[in-house]
Design an enzyme around this catalytic site. Sequence first.
Site, PDB file in Angstrom:
ATOM      1  N   HIS A 122     -12.404 -35.731 -37.824  1.00 55.36           N
ATOM      2  CA  HIS A 122     -13.495 -34.855 -38.263  1.00 55.36           C
ATOM      3  C   HIS A 122     -14.785 -35.621 -38.561  1.00 55.36           C
ATOM      4  O   HIS A 122     -15.823 -34.988 -38.793  1.00 55.36           O
ATOM      5  CB  HIS A 122     -13.095 -34.068 -39.504  1.00 55.36           C
ATOM      6  CG  HIS A 122     -11.986 -33.090 -39.282  1.00 55.36           C
ATOM      7  ND1 HIS A 122     -12.013 -32.158 -38.266  1.00 55.36           N
ATOM      8  CD2 HIS A 122     -10.799 -32.920 -39.928  1.00 55.36           C
ATOM      9  CE1 HIS A 122     -10.895 -31.442 -38.306  1.00 55.36           C
ATOM     10  NE2 HIS A 122     -10.146 -31.890 -39.288  1.00 55.36           N
ATOM     11  N   ASP A 159      -3.898 -31.906 -33.331  1.00 56.71           N
ATOM     12  CA  ASP A 159      -4.007 -31.465 -34.724  1.00 56.71           C
ATOM     13  C   ASP A 159      -4.369 -29.979 -34.754  1.00 56.71           C
ATOM     14  O   ASP A 159      -5.055 -29.477 -33.865  1.00 56.71           O
ATOM     15  CB  ASP A 159      -5.100 -32.280 -35.415  1.00 56.71           C
ATOM     16  CG  ASP A 159      -5.155 -32.096 -36.917  1.00 56.71           C
ATOM     17  OD1 ASP A 159      -4.680 -32.972 -37.645  1.00 56.71           O
ATOM     18  OD2 ASP A 159      -5.710 -31.067 -37.376  1.00 56.71           O
ATOM     19  N   HIS A 161      -6.415 -28.469 -36.639  1.00 62.15           N
ATOM     20  CA  HIS A 161      -7.855 -28.294 -36.837  1.00 62.15           C
ATOM     21  C   HIS A 161      -8.610 -28.965 -35.685  1.00 62.15           C
ATOM     22  O   HIS A 161      -8.238 -30.058 -35.241  1.00 62.15           O
ATOM     23  CB  HIS A 161      -8.298 -28.902 -38.161  1.00 62.15           C
ATOM     24  CG  HIS A 161      -7.617 -28.311 -39.357  1.00 62.15           C
ATOM     25  ND1 HIS A 161      -6.478 -28.864 -39.913  1.00 62.15           N
ATOM     26  CD2 HIS A 161      -7.909 -27.208 -40.089  1.00 62.15           C
ATOM     27  CE1 HIS A 161      -6.094 -28.134 -40.946  1.00 62.15           C
ATOM     28  NE2 HIS A 161      -6.938 -27.119 -41.071  1.00 62.15           N
ATOM     29  N   ASP A 243      -0.058 -30.837 -38.419  1.00 57.98           N
ATOM     30  CA  ASP A 243      -0.275 -29.667 -39.266  1.00 57.98           C
ATOM     31  C   ASP A 243      -0.216 -28.344 -38.509  1.00 57.98           C
ATOM     32  O   ASP A 243      -0.447 -27.288 -39.095  1.00 57.98           O
ATOM     33  CB  ASP A 243      -1.582 -29.778 -40.049  1.00 57.98           C
ATOM     34  CG  ASP A 243      -2.731 -30.349 -39.253  1.00 57.98           C
ATOM     35  OD1 ASP A 243      -2.570 -30.585 -38.039  1.00 57.98           O
ATOM     36  OD2 ASP A 243      -3.804 -30.583 -39.842  1.00 57.98           O
TER      37      ASP A 243
END
Length: 308
Positions: A122, A159, A161, A243
């Site tokens: 990120h 991931d 996200h 996740d």
Amino acid sequence: MATALITHAECLEHVTPNGHPERVARLEHVLHALQDLDLMRETAPLVDPAHLAYVHPQSHIDAITAAEPTEGFNQLDGDTWMSPGSVNAAFRAAGAVVRAVDLVLDEEVGNAFGAIRPPGHHAETATPMGFCLFGNAAIGAKHALEAHGLSRVAVVDFDVHHGNGTQDLLWNEARALTITSQQMPLWPGTGDPSERGAHDNVLNVPLPPRSGGTEMRAAYEAQVFPRLRDFKPELIIISAGFDAHQDDPLAELQWSTEDFRWLTRQLCGLAAELCEGRVVSTLEGGYDLTALAQSARAHVEELMEAAS
């Protein structure tokens, strides 16, 4: 050949406030899950600042270094915190990926996994966010291109996200293909298929909430694997976030541990087909400790099988 496990105890010195999902116990559980595996164990070096500068301006590097508190915590945004020890942890995390690239491309190991924190996908060019300080996977990709002279590197981010940071850092890099699958809608709100990079070098694969392994496998078979074959990377870097697991508290995808095993096997198979099996993987998210540990072990077991 062997699979390398690259980590450092200083990655445990990056501490977050009580109740924060990106906590020391994450890495402890991953390392415990891998402790009995026959891996080549490497100590992550501190990253050379010149390697951070592949993707981050000096102003960002200086700002992160200056933001480390001498005691307590420093909150950079709503999600991202620093403690005493965070800078060295972040330098070790980026250094682990650079070292992994060196080991794989110098043919010292078949593939490698960086068991590190803080995560990186990120972190944008000059903005830490989403628990991340530096763009570890993007740094590794640029190192492969600049220091090893590769012509094409692919980053695959599974991931839950969207890897907005990796996308931002490699947006203008024609030699890097960035592929991300992510739940949509979900924080950080990026990752639409219309986001294609400056050189048509970004592929986003949104997955709907509550979808599971069946939908994931179909999307990868229809979109991701053909794109990798067309691109013909000389190295595949995996941003391995766990996740998307059905037990994870931060999202709603319904993957099982076996889905992560299947996806790792497929990516390693493609690497064998396209780039002599060269794979570097780096830990990103995963916040249910049991699911994280089980999924990371399945991931590394598949890396080991591919390297053997």
